[in-house]
Design a protein around this motif. Structure first.
Motif, PDB file in Angstrom:
ATOM      1  N   GLY A  34      12.638  -5.165 -25.447  1.00 42.71           N
ATOM      2  CA  GLY A  34      12.135  -5.952 -24.326  1.00 42.71           C
ATOM      3  C   GLY A  34      10.760  -6.526 -24.621  1.00 42.71           C
ATOM      4  N   VAL A  35       9.925  -5.685 -25.169  1.00 46.64           N
ATOM      5  CA  VAL A  35       8.560  -6.124 -25.484  1.00 46.64           C
ATOM      6  C   VAL A  35       8.597  -7.213 -26.547  1.00 46.64           C
ATOM      7  N   LYS A  36       9.526  -7.050 -27.495  1.00 48.79           N
ATOM      8  CA  LYS A  36       9.636  -8.053 -28.567  1.00 48.79           C
ATOM      9  C   LYS A  36      10.055  -9.400 -27.986  1.00 48.79           C
ATOM     10  N   MET A  37      10.945  -9.325 -26.994  1.00 46.74           N
ATOM     11  CA  MET A  37      11.389 -10.556 -26.335  1.00 46.74           C
ATOM     12  C   MET A  37      10.179 -11.325 -25.784  1.00 46.74           C
ATOM     13  N   ILE A  38       9.300 -10.580 -25.151  1.00 45.26           N
ATOM     14  CA  ILE A  38       8.109 -11.229 -24.573  1.00 45.26           C
ATOM     15  C   ILE A  38       7.194 -11.736 -25.674  1.00 45.26           C
ATOM     16  N   GLN A  39       6.977 -10.875 -26.658  1.00 43.30           N
ATOM     17  CA  GLN A  39       6.063 -11.252 -27.741  1.00 43.30           C
ATOM     18  C   GLN A  39       6.579 -12.494 -28.475  1.00 43.30           C
ATOM     19  N   ASP A  40       7.885 -12.546 -28.642  1.00 37.39           N
ATOM     20  CA  ASP A  40       8.474 -13.719 -29.311  1.00 37.39           C
ATOM     21  C   ASP A  40       8.178 -14.989 -28.529  1.00 37.39           C
ATOM     22  N   ASP A  41       8.307 -14.907 -27.197  1.00 37.23           N
ATOM     23  CA  ASP A  41       8.024 -16.079 -26.375  1.00 37.23           C
ATOM     24  C   ASP A  41       6.557 -16.483 -26.491  1.00 37.23           C
ATOM     25  N   ILE A  42       5.702 -15.465 -26.590  1.00 34.07           N
ATOM     26  CA  ILE A  42       4.265 -15.757 -26.745  1.00 34.07           C
ATOM     27  C   ILE A  42       4.035 -16.437 -28.095  1.00 34.07           C
ATOM     28  N   ASP A  43       4.668 -15.871 -29.128  1.00 30.22           N
ATOM     29  CA  ASP A  43       4.447 -16.380 -30.480  1.00 30.22           C
ATOM     30  C   ASP A  43       5.132 -17.725 -30.709  1.00 30.22           C
ATOM     31  N   ASN A  44       6.353 -17.860 -30.188  1.00 31.79           N
ATOM     32  CA  ASN A  44       7.153 -19.025 -30.556  1.00 31.79           C
ATOM     33  C   ASN A  44       7.255 -20.088 -29.479  1.00 31.79           C
ATOM     34  N   GLU A  45       7.169 -19.663 -28.238  1.00 32.56           N
ATOM     35  CA  GLU A  45       7.390 -20.631 -27.161  1.00 32.56           C
ATOM     36  C   GLU A  45       6.092 -21.090 -26.515  1.00 32.56           C
ATOM     37  N   GLY A  46       4.993 -20.523 -26.981  1.00 29.73           N
ATOM     38  CA  GLY A  46       3.714 -20.936 -26.419  1.00 29.73           C
ATOM     39  C   GLY A  46       3.423 -20.372 -25.045  1.00 29.73           C
ATOM     40  N   VAL A  47       4.131 -19.301 -24.685  1.00 26.37           N
ATOM     41  CA  VAL A  47       3.820 -18.668 -23.401  1.00 26.37           C
ATOM     42  C   VAL A  47       2.429 -18.049 -23.486  1.00 26.37           C
ATOM     43  N   ASN A  48       1.591 -18.430 -22.563  1.00 27.18           N
ATOM     44  CA  ASN A  48       0.237 -17.846 -22.563  1.00 27.18           C
ATOM     45  C   ASN A  48      -0.125 -17.210 -21.218  1.00 27.18           C
ATOM     46  N   LYS A  49       0.836 -17.268 -20.291  1.00 24.30           N
ATOM     47  CA  LYS A  49       0.646 -16.565 -19.018  1.00 24.30           C
ATOM     48  C   LYS A  49       1.900 -15.744 -18.774  1.00 24.30           C
ATOM     49  N   VAL A  50       1.697 -14.441 -18.627  1.00 22.39           N
ATOM     50  CA  VAL A  50       2.850 -13.552 -18.595  1.00 22.39           C
ATOM     51  C   VAL A  50       2.921 -12.838 -17.247  1.00 22.39           C
ATOM     52  N   VAL A  51       4.091 -12.891 -16.646  1.00 19.05           N
ATOM     53  CA  VAL A  51       4.341 -12.099 -15.443  1.00 19.05           C
ATOM     54  C   VAL A  51       5.311 -10.993 -15.826  1.00 19.05           C
ATOM     55  N   ILE A  52       4.900  -9.766 -15.587  1.00 18.31           N
ATOM     56  CA  ILE A  52       5.795  -8.638 -15.810  1.00 18.31           C
ATOM     57  C   ILE A  52       6.219  -8.132 -14.431  1.00 18.31           C
ATOM     58  N   ALA A  53       7.468  -8.305 -14.114  1.00 21.78           N
ATOM     59  CA  ALA A  53       7.952  -7.811 -12.829  1.00 21.78           C
ATOM     60  C   ALA A  53       8.738  -6.544 -13.122  1.00 21.78           C
ATOM     61  N   ALA A  54       8.053  -5.447 -13.013  1.00 21.86           N
ATOM     62  CA  ALA A  54       8.661  -4.173 -13.404  1.00 21.86           C
ATOM     63  C   ALA A  54       7.994  -3.055 -12.614  1.00 21.86           C
ATOM     64  N   CYS A  55       7.292  -2.188 -13.354  1.00 24.58           N
ATOM     65  CA  CYS A  55       6.635  -1.077 -12.691  1.00 24.58           C
ATOM     66  C   CYS A  55       5.173  -1.435 -12.383  1.00 24.58           C
ATOM     67  N   SER A  56       4.453  -0.450 -11.877  1.00 27.15           N
ATOM     68  CA  SER A  56       3.052  -0.666 -11.507  1.00 27.15           C
ATOM     69  C   SER A  56       2.207  -1.036 -12.718  1.00 27.15           C
ATOM     70  N   ARG A  57       1.143  -1.757 -12.470  1.00 25.09           N
ATOM     71  CA  ARG A  57       0.194  -2.098 -13.539  1.00 25.09           C
ATOM     72  C   ARG A  57      -0.432  -0.859 -14.159  1.00 25.09           C
ATOM     73  N   ARG A  58      -0.269   0.284 -13.511  1.00 25.52           N
ATOM     74  CA  ARG A  58      -0.834   1.509 -14.073  1.00 25.52           C
ATOM     75  C   ARG A  58       0.151   2.196 -15.024  1.00 25.52           C
ATOM     76  N   ALA A  59       1.419   1.725 -15.049  1.00 24.93           N
ATOM     77  CA  ALA A  59       2.432   2.388 -15.877  1.00 24.93           C
ATOM     78  C   ALA A  59       2.727   1.566 -17.133  1.00 24.93           C
ATOM     79  N   LYS A  60       3.191   2.240 -18.146  1.00 25.15           N
ATOM     80  CA  LYS A  60       3.655   1.596 -19.386  1.00 25.15           C
ATOM     81  C   LYS A  60       2.627   0.604 -19.933  1.00 25.15           C
ATOM     82  N   THR A  61       1.379   0.970 -19.859  1.00 24.65           N
ATOM     83  CA  THR A  61       0.322   0.041 -20.295  1.00 24.65           C
ATOM     84  C   THR A  61       0.340  -0.166 -21.806  1.00 24.65           C
ATOM     85  N   ASP A  62       0.806   0.859 -22.531  1.00 29.37           N
ATOM     86  CA  ASP A  62       0.867   0.696 -23.990  1.00 29.37           C
ATOM     87  C   ASP A  62       1.900  -0.346 -24.380  1.00 29.37           C
TER      88      ASP A  62
END
Lengths: 428, 211, 751
Positions: free
Chosen positions: C49-77
């Motif tokens: 999942g993380v790779k999917m996002i990173q790929d979009d950042i690297d290849n698609e020019g995504v520079n603003k990311v919305v993570i709709a998942a758990c709290s901002r305090r969780a899974k920070t790594d």
């Protein structure tokens, strides 16, 4: 774990309680590389078990939250939980550290969704609650647990429960094949911050902790106050669950005593004064607290807290080390015998709950440090040139309250930085 | 003997604590008391003492010399060792109590009719005469120490025990007349005499005659 | 990467997929949130999942990311992406875990999730990556003010870490109060009794260290700038001045002796043979191991009484109401001097305070030397003839008198801090207001007594470090003893808090650590604790600014000055990024790159507000991210139920809440607004000192706004909560829900 995660410019911090966290963060926020080892599944240590801090009566997890946020944000710190140091060799600027990492049986896939915990049936005494309550065999140590990752109790490995946990996890996070690992770290300096444990109350025979249900320790009292703790946030008598109305606090229970710990544990006076405010909070005018003490050590500016508690007419003070406790078998009440030394009045006071202000025993282990490391008769690490690049921090250096422990840990961070900066200077 | 008391008063005018430290067995421990009172609370005879141990220590510190030495409190100690077991500073309180009693006796300050002191004296007299204690004589002596009428009362109260002991040959009435002696009575007496000489020397040092 | 490209990533794990229609969330993100990319993933935090996002950042020019998942305090790594702006929609702890899993609840639960996705998309759209301000500078150089044990320790410890130090000492010699001591209480192994002072060696080491420049007979005439770029003017007694540039400051100005003349009932000032502890040290030093001679007639003293807590731990006028911490061990040490010279010494105490291992051992050492300890309350010292100390013996419960050749009064430490900067500010403010004459007179009188400034800061908020209590410049935080309200300036030793020598050494070492860190932070543009590492930084739109000075006055850290024209002048390295200035600004020109009136305002505006007749109220909750927000997370972990009408937005501090958000929310048709911050007042727990206080004050003025809108004042509530309020916070929200539904009804402002 073959990758090099440390060099002799790395600072090793042992212990992830408030002192270790502080030392690690202060050094890392100065740009230093830090490896932080914690023996248990999550960091936070003793303060995470406290209900409130004296003298502000604020919530310990509030400060922990800040520390965790700093920790999450800082890439200079590598946190390894369930890790214990077994041996330290070498000298300032070049230590070889042997580390044993216990299996967690849960990998970084864990989302802390809680399914494994629900699936597992076996329950064990909950360490977070000093065994006053139970927890599952797959569990988070607390709501504040960091890393926020479940852990399997090794006692369920090989049982059906382990398989249930594995089957419940949709994310392949449960790994029953995990083994204990040995690790070797090369570091420049060591900050030792393994904190303290409550002195074993059962050893204080005249107080009958092991015989009387209604004799508890002050750390157990802290857990009782947690709304999610073993008593749902109520102060109650273990024997019958009744609300105590007349509580005794016995100071120096195991401290300042050549039969137990010779040192003064410093925090216990303030802890009991604080706990009288818990009693007030829960029972208002209906419950009385009595503190049996030798000297009230509300040192420096926090003396005003003592002054305030003294003004509470429901709190009384008796200058006396209680001689012994006998129980009233019918009521479960306890009779404290002794002499009020202010005027020598003999008493046999009946209380319905007794809280032992238990002493602070250092967790500094034997057989780990290089020969000649200055560890004093109280088992605290002295600040001593003989220790080279090894520095005690927090309650590994003396019996300290949180404020002094973090102060001391901040100082320890600088001492460690001096060592690794020297190494960096030599290595260019 | 009262001369010795006077000499001590003068020698240690400012500090009874120093006097105790120098002259009382284990007296140097008194200053280590941290004033917690656990000894006093732990003493099973506590309610019967006028001054429990810690109070005695505090009185020593407060220079209340006369009140301490003339007190019968330290004579109450039965050597149960509860106080020693619990004292957080490890003071040998039992020994200090006996030390204080001995010192008070040496200074001739024992309260009149103090039973422990009287018992001690009888014990000593019996022992030093024959080289061993005549239990029957001491027993009878104790029964009658407060007068004939009281003695008879005491004897009647203990008569069942006495009869039982005689029956099982634990007591022999004939012992009252003479009784056993040790093999070399005169040897023992010589030893004791020598010891007394040492003791007297010790005392005369403070008696104003010497040093 | 000038072009903005938003990627929204919606997790289906942890039950989100079952409880929510995630494909609808994708639609919402694309349609309402205008995300360029929107994807679902069954296990977003997995490596895949993380790779999917990173790929979009690297290849698609995504520079603003919305993570709709758990709290901002969780899974920070897992969700840690470099060089992109990120917003997290809290669907797990914040939605499905606080809502019942029933068919009935499904619709409103989905609505919550929809809104949080809209909000996250709106937020990230207005977020920018923090850019360098150009203010960063690295200066590994400290100024240490005060040449006593704390200052010397600070200087040498900084030098050992490779930093340069200018050590400024007002007097003509180093050593301070500790330098005047005959012997020291040991730092370890208390059983050994007193030890030789190490101060001589320390002074030698400081003198010999090339990294340390010593300025004797010197004071600080002026300090300006910020961490990393402080400039200090040093003035010598002879009148010459010099200027130094430093990265951070340690103030170790120690303590002053309490005036013993104030204790005339204890013989203070009435007999030369009644002295304080420092006075006794002088005599001991003069005797140098021999018998101490008393001042009045030179008689050798053989009997000394020490009176503890003299003029301290007392609320009597003129007394100090705190314990100075060191006096018990100091008296024991001095009593040992007397014993070692053959005299008698008695310590009259209330509580003997010798804590820790070394402390208790030192007490034992004192007892072994035959120091007498009496628990007693000294009532008076008779100085008419030979000294007589009258006291109540608390153990023997009797009045007693002790004769003494000398009496030592264990008086307290008075912190040698500068004037309280807020007094002057308060005075200025009072002068500007009508009817404050009395206050002006009172403040002027207080200021007249104030000590000389120590740092002479050119700060808008005064010349010196603020006091906490009784003149001490301590931190108010238990876990953060070095929290400071003047970033980059750390106080150490007894000026911060009453303490003994050992603690002063520890304290100075710790403060030096923080000072060094302040230098390093300034070089990177990083915030200091508690938002450590934050690179964002407030800036203002000059053309909109009305020079009202609210931001410069309200900043809890005195970080903002004013330029000649009265415009605010930010100082990045002094700023702690709490946003209190942003909350204060009436014209809303202050913002951070990633936190602004817009980032929050757009979130609340993007919430879907149902029609009045739908009977679906909306409650806006602005929650402090330090305490209220984690408590809400834990409420989720605990499956506490929360009203489906609540929309929760974390804020850096309640102090950052600008009233426009409240007005906007009410205008948009929200039915209630709740502000949740930390405890305020004397026992404040707000991490930004007075953010919560400011918010409460501002909200007390919101009634006028409500009146203009013809709305009930109950619709806006401000709360003090703590991180432990895991059950209370949901209850507060649910109570608000109930009140709206049962009592005040829906807002008329819905469109």
């Amino acid at each position: 774990m073959s990758e090099a995660i440390a060099t002799n410019q790395t600072i090793l911090v042992v212990g992830g309680g408030i002192s270790g966290l502080t030392a690690a963060l202060e050094a890392a926020e100065c740009g230093k590389q830090v490896v932080l080892l914690e023996k248990s599944p999550s960091v936070g240590g003793r303060v995470g078990q406290l209900y409130k801090y004296f003298p502000k009566l604020c919530i310990p997890t509030c400060g922990l939250e800040i520390q965790y946020r700093r920790l999450k944000a800082n890439r200079n710190i590598r946190l390894i939980s369930m890790a214990e140091v077994t041996d330290i060799k070498g000298e300032e600027g070049n230590y070889n550290i042997s580390v044993k990492v216990a299996p967690r049986y849960v990998n970084e896939n864990c989302t802390a969704c809680g399914e494994c915990g629900d699936a597992v049936e076996a329950e064990f005494d909950d360490e977070h609650n000093f065994g006053l309550g139970k927890r599952k065999g797959a569990y988070l140590t607390s709501r504040m647990a960091y890393p926020q990752r479940y852990v399997l109790d090794p006692r369920i490995i090989g049982t059906d429960d382990a398989q249930k946990a594995k089957d419940a996890c949709k994310y392949n996070a449960v790994d029953l094949e995990m083994q204990e690992q040995d690790m070797e770290l090369n570091v420049g300096s060591v900050i030792w911050a393994t904190g303290w444990k409550p002195y074993d109350a059962a050893k204080i025979q005249p107080y009958g902790y092991d015989r009387f249900d209604n004799v508890i320790t002050n750390v157990e009292m802290e857990r009782m106050m947690d709304p999610f703790g073993p008593t749902g946030g109520r102060i109650q008598r273990p024997s019958d669950g009744k609300e105590p109305k007349n509580i005794a606090f016995i100071q120096c229970a195991g401290s300042r005593d050549h039969n137990h710990l010779k040192h003064c544990s410093r925090i216990c006076c303030m802890a009991s004064l604080k706990q009288t405010t818990y009693v007030r909070e829960q029972f208002g005018d209906e419950a009385k607290s009595t503190i049996y003490y030798i000297d009230i050590r509300a040192i420096d500016r926090i003396d005003d807290f003592y002054q305030k508690v003294k003004e509470d007419e429901n709190v009384s003070f008796v200058k006396s080390k209680v001689a012994n406790i006998v129980d009233n078998k019918d009521s479960g009440n306890l009779i404290l015998n002794g002499v009020d030394t202010e005027g020598y009045n003999r008493y046999a006071n009946e209380h319905d709950l007794v809280v032992l202000a238990i002493g602070m025993e250092s967790n500094v282990p034997a057989g780990v440090f290089p020969e000649g490391t200055a560890i004093n008769e109280h088992n605290f690490i002295d600040f001593d040139p003989a220790n080279g690049g090894i520095f005690g921090a927090g309650c590994s250096s003396d019996a300290l309250d949180v404020n002094r422990a973090t102060q001391n840990a901040t100082a320890a961070a600088l001492r460690a930085i001096q060592v690794v900066n020297r190494v960096a200077g030599q290595e260019g | 003997m009262s001369n010795l008391n006077q000499a001590m008063i003068e020698k240690y005018r400012s500090s009874f604590l120093n006097e105790v430290e120098a002259n009382v067995e284990e007296g140097h421990w008194v200053k280590m008391c941290m004033q917690c009172g656990v000894c006093s609370g732990s003493c099973p005879l506590g309610p019967h003492w006028e001054h429990p141990p810690q109070e005695l220590f505090m009185m020593i510190r407060a220079n209340e010399r006369e009140a301490v030495l003339k007190s019968d409190s330290m004579w109450m100690c039965t050597s149960c060792y509860n106080c020693i077991a619990r004292c957080p500073r490890g003071l040998p309180i039992t020994h200090i109590m006996h030390g204080l009693a001995t010192y008070a006796k040496r200074l001739n300050l024992v309260p009149k009719k103090q039973p422990t002191a009287e018992f001690g004296q009888m014990f000593w007299d019996s022992l030093s005469k024959n080289g061993r204690v005549n239990e029957l004589k001491i027993g009878v002596g104790l029964y009658f120490k407060d007068g004939f009428a009281q003695g008879v009362k005491n004897a009647m109260a203990g008569r069942e025990l006495g009869m039982a002991m005689m029956k099982t040959q634990r007591m022999n009435a004939m012992e009252y007349f003479g009784g056993h002696k040790c093999k070399d009575t005169s040897g023992i007496q010589k030893m004791l005499k020598k010891a007394q000489e040492f003791e007297d020397q010790q005392i005369t040092r403070f008696d104003g005659k010497e040093g | 990467m000038s072009e903005n490209k938003t990627g929204a990533y919606i997790c289906q794990g942890c039950g989100l997929g079952e409880r929510l229609d995630t494909s609808q969330l994708v639609t919402i993100a694309t349609r309402d949130g205008k995300a360029n990319v929107a994807k679902e993933h069954e296990f977003l935090c997995s490596a895949e999942g993380v790779k999917m996002i990173q790929d979009d950042i690297d290849n698609e020019g995504v520079n603003k990311v919305v993570i709709a998942a758990c709290s901002r305090r969780a899974k920070t790594d897992a969700f840690r992406f470099d060089d992109v702006a990120m917003s997290r929609a809290n669907l797990r702890e914040g939605v499905i875990w606080v809502r019942p899993d029933t068919d009935e609840a499904r619709e409103t639960t989905q609505e919550m999730a929809d809104d949080y996705v809209r909000m996250a998309c709106a937020e990230v759209k207005h977020m920018k990556l923090p850019e360098s301000s150009g203010e960063q500078s690295l200066n590994r150089h400290l100024m240490v003010v005060g040449g006593g044990i704390s200052g010397l320790t600070s200087a040498i410890e900084a030098a050992k870490a490779g930093y340069k130090v200018d050590l400024v000492e007002k007097s003509g010699e180093l050593g301070g109060q500790v330098g005047k001591l005959y012997k020291s209480v040991p730092r370890k192994n208390g059983l050994q009794g007193y030890v030789d002072s190490e101060i001589g060696e320390l002074i030698e080491a400081v003198n010999a260290n090339d990294n340390i420049t010593i300025h004797l007979n010197t004071t600080v005439a002026g300090t300006e700038g910020a961490p990393g770029r402080f400039k200090a003017e040093l003035a010598t007694e002879s009148g010459s001045t010099s200027s130094i540039e430093i990265g951070a400051i340690v103030q170790a100005t120690g303590f002053r002796r309490y005036d013993i003349n104030q204790l005339d009932n204890l013989g203070g000032g009435k007999s030369p043979d009644v002295v304080d502890q420092m006075g006794f040290e002088e005599l001991a030093k003069a005797a140098n191991g021999g018998t101490i001679k008393r001042p009045s007639d030179g008689k050798e003293v053989s009997n000394v009484v020490f009176v503890q807590c003299a003029g301290q731990r007392s609320n009597e006028p003129g007394h100090l109401n705190y314990c100075s911490g060191h006096c018990c061990t100091t008296s024991i040490k001095q009593a040992m001097y007397v014993r070692d010279a053959g005299g008698d010494a008695t310590v009259l105490f209330d509580d003997l305070r010798t804590p820790g291992a070394t402390g208790e051992d030192f007490y034992r050492a004192g007892q072994e030397k035959g120091v007498a300890f009496s628990k007693g309350k000294c009532t008076s010292v008779d100085t008419s003839g030979d000294l007589k100390v009258n006291f109540k013996d608390l153990i023997l419960d009797e009045d007693a008198t002790a004769n003494a050749d000398m009496v030592v009064l264990a008086t307290g430490m008075v912190p040698a801090s500068g004037p309280n900067p807020y007094l002057q500010l308060e005075l200025d403010e009072a002068k500007n207001q009508e009817g404050q004459e009395e206050k002006v007179v009172k403040l002027e009188a207080e200021l007249a007594k104030a000590p000389d400034s120590i740092l002479n800061l050119s700060y808008r908020q005064g010349t010196d470090v603020p006091h906490l209590k009784n003149g001490f410049t301590d931190s108010h935080f238990i876990c953060f003893p070095y929290e400071t309200r003047r970033t980059g300036i750390y106080t150490a030793g007894p000026v911060r808090r009453p303490m003994d020598t050992s603690q002063a050494i520890e304290d100075a070492t710790g403060a030096t650590m923080k000072a060094i860190q302040a230098c390093e932070n300034a070089a990177q543009g990083r915030a200091a604790h508690p938002r450590s590492g934050d690179l964002s930084f407030p800036s203002f739109r000059k053309e909109g600014c009305t020079q009202c000075k609210r931001c410069t006055v309200e900043c809890p850290f005195g970080a903002i000055d004013e330029d000649e024209k009265g415009y605010p002048q930010y100082n990045e390295a002094r700023c702690r990024r709490c946003g209190t200035c942003m909350g204060a600004c009436p014209v809303r020109v202050i913002s951070f790159e990633n936190y602004s009136v817009e980032t929050v305002g757009q979130q609340l505006k993007n919430v879907d507000i149902p029609d009045e007749f739908d009977e679906k109220p909306r409650i806006l909750v602005l929650a402090c991210e330090n305490d209220a927000y984690p408590a809400l997370d834990m409420a989720g972990m605990n499956r506490e139920e929360i009203s489906p009408w609540a929309r929760i937005i974390p804020v850096r501090c309640l102090g950052s809440v600008n009233t426009i958000w409240i007005t906007d929310a009410l205008n948009s048709g929200y039915d209630g607004v709740m502000l949740m911050g930390c405890q305020k007042g004397d026992n404040y727990q707000c991490h930004f000192v007075k953010g919560s206080e400011m918010a409460h004050y501002r909200m007390s003025k919101i009634d006028d706004t409500l009146k203009t809108l013809n709305l009930e004042k109950e619709r806006v509530q401000t709360y003090e909560v703590s991180i432990a309020d895991i059950q209370r916070i949901p209850k507060l929200i649910n109570d608000m829900d109930k009140m709206i539904v049962d009592e005040i009804g829906m807002s008329p402002f819905k469109f």
